[in-house]
Write an enzyme that holds these catalytic residues in place. Structure first.
Site, short mmCIF file in Angstrom:
data_model
loop_
_atom_site.label_atom_id
_atom_site.label_comp_id
_atom_site.label_asym_id
_atom_site.label_seq_id
_atom_site.Cartn_x
_atom_site.Cartn_y
_atom_site.Cartn_z
N GLU A 1 0.98 -1.30 0.15
CA GLU A 1 0.05 0.07 -0.02
C GLU A 1 0.73 1.44 -0.02
OE1 GLU A 1 -0.92 -2.56 1.63
OE2 GLU A 1 -2.87 -2.90 1.14
N HIS B 1 -10.97 -4.72 10.19
CA HIS B 1 -11.60 -4.55 8.95
C HIS B 1 -12.70 -3.55 9.33
CE1 HIS B 1 -9.38 -8.21 7.44
NE2 HIS B 1 -9.74 -7.44 6.08
#
Lengths: 375, 430
Positions: free
Chosen positions: A111, A180
């Site tokens: 990322e 998450h």
């Protein structure tokens, strides 16, 4: 990973009205045809006569993205599984075949580096869109987002612009576990030089996506895992929304309820109950998380003199905290009571369904808060 | 021991191999990188308590540099550079040195503040690489970026102004020593955190590839990413090596290995100190070169940059170099062994080039002196210019935060904040 690509609407257990959603808040589970909304209601319903088509929120995002990629060959997408897989939430489904592997780039799981790569590409002329498979993963890209994305235009004395869009689903889902289920808007809001918007309906999802892509500023577009399957009829005609404006969802007189993203639906559900009890709440979806649309918000505060903020961020340092401060600073004289800020508990989101439900604000709490405030 | 194991680290891409060799260990790409080092030198170890393991030299063999040595001994027809090139190189390196020395002076006189990292001793790397580039090629650097900007063509007066924090600086005084940017000369910064610029460089290389394949332009722009030995332990480095090879991006990763990351010796922080080996691990050629010799650097750079231009992908070049000063002007530099410093002082790249130029009769001492004088004057003029330049006004404060200042949002009165007259005065509430 929750499978949202299929139409398993039971996953979207937010409210019954969230599915097959019409932006008329008076609709009930199996409603008779809703009465036409007042002219100042949600923008998408102002032009009922125009031709429309029905789609789901993730399809609206896809439509907006596709239109912009058709329009400008500099627009490209980068992210994990955006290409051949079509996006883990199917936002880029079919794009790799249409636009090719370079315009819809499947990145390795890095990322920080691919966000930095997108920034370098933006500096040299492209207009990339970075997809975080889950917003939480972008914590790994915080270095690039803060230092380069936000600050580089300034440190370079205005020489390089970063017309990048960073988007992805975040928020508390259906038992996805703590990592998450993060709300990154509260972490990113202090970064100078970026704009943040949150979409909540197919109409504003498409409009904000297009606006974000066309903007020369770096924009972070927050989507929500549970909202991808919302259905709505949106105009056939092309439209672009304003990144800095808030959305008036339901005008009212008694209290201003400010919200965004998924909490909008909890608020609307609470609004139904409140209306039945005789209250008249004004509901505003702030949409622009940074900067705040103080004009729309201010006008509302000046009318109702009472504010409830309903958000999914944690209480500490969330968007609500900033909004409270902002309203107090700017509209203190207009307030009849302290601002009530309903946020999620400062707790890592638990896995168990019951616990998870108690970490986020539920409609009943909103009703109670408004009743308390309007006594 | 590890010879057979390492022999399996193949560099899969074929490179023109003018210098064929018989030895099995020469299958690695350096074979066509003229000027690259033969046996990796035993890295100069300062701390005698370092275990012998840290000082092991690899059993990998790059190709011999006899090519370069031979060329040096032959007649002038086989020189590596022409007179013009030699003078350009000399001027550029001397500019870098003179400028940095002036920075030190100005810093101690209180004209610039903050963290200033000087490049003395490493000029061969900057000059050797950047003087081969076109204007459209991009350079990305770290906080030790003054000389990269100068080599790329940013006028000395703009860099000095930036250091003084004046509006005439290349970044309007908003960047400072560690953030030199120039859109005109394609200097993409100047980054304070190490490793931060490498993905940005990868992105610039991606744009070059994108222009070629999506826009179908005839684009062969190359990006150079400069960074140090400390950065080579950082995740962004490895992630970008992977992506660059994966997509065959036109980029060269240039490691300025000066053996020290502030006070951390490279040998103490890196399990395998030979950075060039990390290239083949990701499928790109890894080359080691003597970074104190501008001609060797230039030869290696020529091949690496041409590779990228031809579309053959990235290269990792490790330049063994040394900084004569401390990490920054705030660093007392007490940790490094004076013997080590003395050793590298004898390998000063500017002195070496001067010697080469004079011995090979490319130019006379007088011509070089004339260049030095010209540069000294240029640097002095840069200081004067910076001194006379105005400091930023308050009105500059809020400019450039956003490319589109509507990003400051809508104020309570319904107008955009940037339309507030106080905005241009720098006093608006945003």
């Amino acid at each position: 990973m929750v499978d949202v690509s299929s139409n398993k609407l039971k996953m979207c257990k937010i409210t019954n009205t969230s599915l097959s959603f019409r932006l008329n808040i008076k609709s009930a589970p199996h409603p008779p045809p809703p009465p036409p909304p007042p002219p100042t209601a949600a923008a998408s319903t102002t032009n009922i006569a125009s031709k429309r088509h029905e789609l789901l929120l993730f399809e609206a995002l896809r439509e907006g993205l596709e239109e912009e990629m058709d329009r400008d060959p500099r627009v490209c997408v980068m992210g994990e599984d955006v290409g051949h897989y079509g996006g883990s939430y199917k936002v880029t489904k079919g794009f790799a075949t249409k636009f090719g592997d370079l315009r819809v780039l499947d990145t390795p799981i890095a990322e920080n580096s691919f966000t930095g790569m997108a920034i370098g590409a933006a500096m040299t002329g492209l207009r990339p869109i970075v997809e975080g498979m889950n917003m939480g993963f972008l914590l790994l890209a915080f270095n690039q987002i803060s230092n380069n994305c936000g600050m580089l235009h300034y440190t370079s004395g205005g020489q390089f612009k970063i017309p990048i869009v960073i988007r992805g689903p975040g928020g508390v889902g259906r038992q996805l576990g703590a990592e998450h289920s993060q709300r990154l808007e509260s972490y990113f809001q202090s970064i100078p030089g970026i704009q943040m918007v949150a979409c909540s309906t197919p109409y504003n999802a498409k409009g904000l996506m297009k606006a974000a892509i066309r903007s020369d500023n770096p924009v972070i577009l927050f989507e929500h895992v549970l909202l991808y399957n919302l259905k709505e009829r949106i105009p056939d005609e092309e439209y672009v929304l304003n990144l800095e404006e808030a959305e008036m969802v339901r005008p009212g007189e008694h209290v201003t309820i400010l919200t965004y993203s998924r909490m909008r639906y909890h608020v609307m559900q609470a609004a139904k109950t409140l209306v039945n009890k005789g209250y008249d709440p004004e509901v505003i979806d702030i949409r622009s998380l940074k900067p705040f649309d103080l004009h729309t918000i201010g006008n509302s505060v000046k009318k109702t003199h009472r504010v409830v903020i309903v958000e999914e961020c944690m209480r500490t340092g969330g968007i609500g905290a900033s909004l409270t401060a902002s309203i107090n600073e700017n509209f203190h004289d207009y307030l009849d009571a302290p601002i009530v800020c309903l946020s999620s508990q400062d707790v890592p989101t638990p896995y168990a369904g019951t616990l998870e439900e108690w970490t986020v604000v539920q409609p009943a709490q909103i009703v109670a808060a408004v009743e308390q405030l309007c006594r | 021991m590890a010879c057979s194991a390492t022999a399996k680290i193949l560099q899969p891409l074929s490179i023109r191999s003018a210098e064929k060799s018989q030895s099995c260990s020469k299958m690695l790409s350096p074979s066509s990188f003229l000027g690259s080092t033969p046996l990796p030198k035993k890295l100069f170890s300062v701390n005698k308590t370092i275990s012998p393991l840290a000082r092991r030299s690899a059993t990998i063999v790059a190709v011999s540099s006899d090519v370069v040595k031979e060329k040096k001994l032959k007649s002038t027809q086989n020189l590596l550079i022409t007179k013009e090139e030699g003078l350009v190189l000399y001027e550029d390196m001397y500019l870098g040195r003179a400028f940095e020395d002036m920075c030190a002076q100005m810093y101690y006189r209180g004209k610039m503040f903050g963290f200033v990292h000087l490049y003395n001793g490493q000029e061969a790397v900057s000059t050797g690489f950047i003087k081969l580039l076109k204007k459209e090629d991009c350079v990305v650097s770290t906080y030790r970026d003054h000389v990269h900007a100068l080599s790329k063509g940013v006028p000395a007066r703009q860099v000095m102004s930036e250091l003084f924090g004046k509006t005439t600086g290349c970044c309007r005084g908003q960047g400072g020593s560690m953030h030199m940017f120039s859109k005109e000369h394609n200097v993409l910064g100047g980054f304070a955190f190490i490793g931060e610029g490498i993905p940005v460089a990868t992105g610039a290389a991606f744009t070059s590839k994108y222009k070629r394949e999506v826009f179908k332009e005839d684009c062969d722009e190359v990006t150079l990413a400069f960074f140090g030995d400390g950065t080579c332990n950082n995740g962004q480095f490895f992630e970008c090596l992977n992506m660059a090879t994966l997509w065959k991006l036109p980029i060269v990763f240039v490691v300025e290995n000066n053996l020290w990351a502030i006070g951390m010796s490279h040998l103490r922080s890196t399990s395998d100190p030979q950075i060039w080996k990390k290239g083949p691990a990701f499928g790109m050629p890894g080359v080691h070169v003597d970074g104190m010799d501008v001609l060797k650097v230039r030869e290696v750079a020529k091949e690496a940059v041409s590779r990228a231009r031809r579309g053959e992908g990235p290269t990792l070049v490790e330049c063994e170099t040394y900084r004569f000063r401390g990490h920054s002007l705030a660093d007392p530099d007490e940790l490094r062994d004076p013997a080590e410093k003395a050793h590298y002082a004898t390998r000063d790249p500017i002195t070496a080039l001067k010697k080469y130029v004079i011995e090979n009769k490319l130019a006379s001492e007088a011509e070089l002196k004339a260049i030095e004088k010209k540069i000294d004057e240029e640097v002095e003029e840069a200081v004067e210019f910076a001194d006379k330049s105005p400091v930023p006004e308050r009105s500059q404060l809020l400019e450039n935060v956003f490319a589109d200042p509507k990003g400051f949002g809508i104020g309570p009165d319904g107008k955009y904040r940037c339309e507030d007259p106080k905005f241009t005065q720098g006093t608006a509430q945003v």
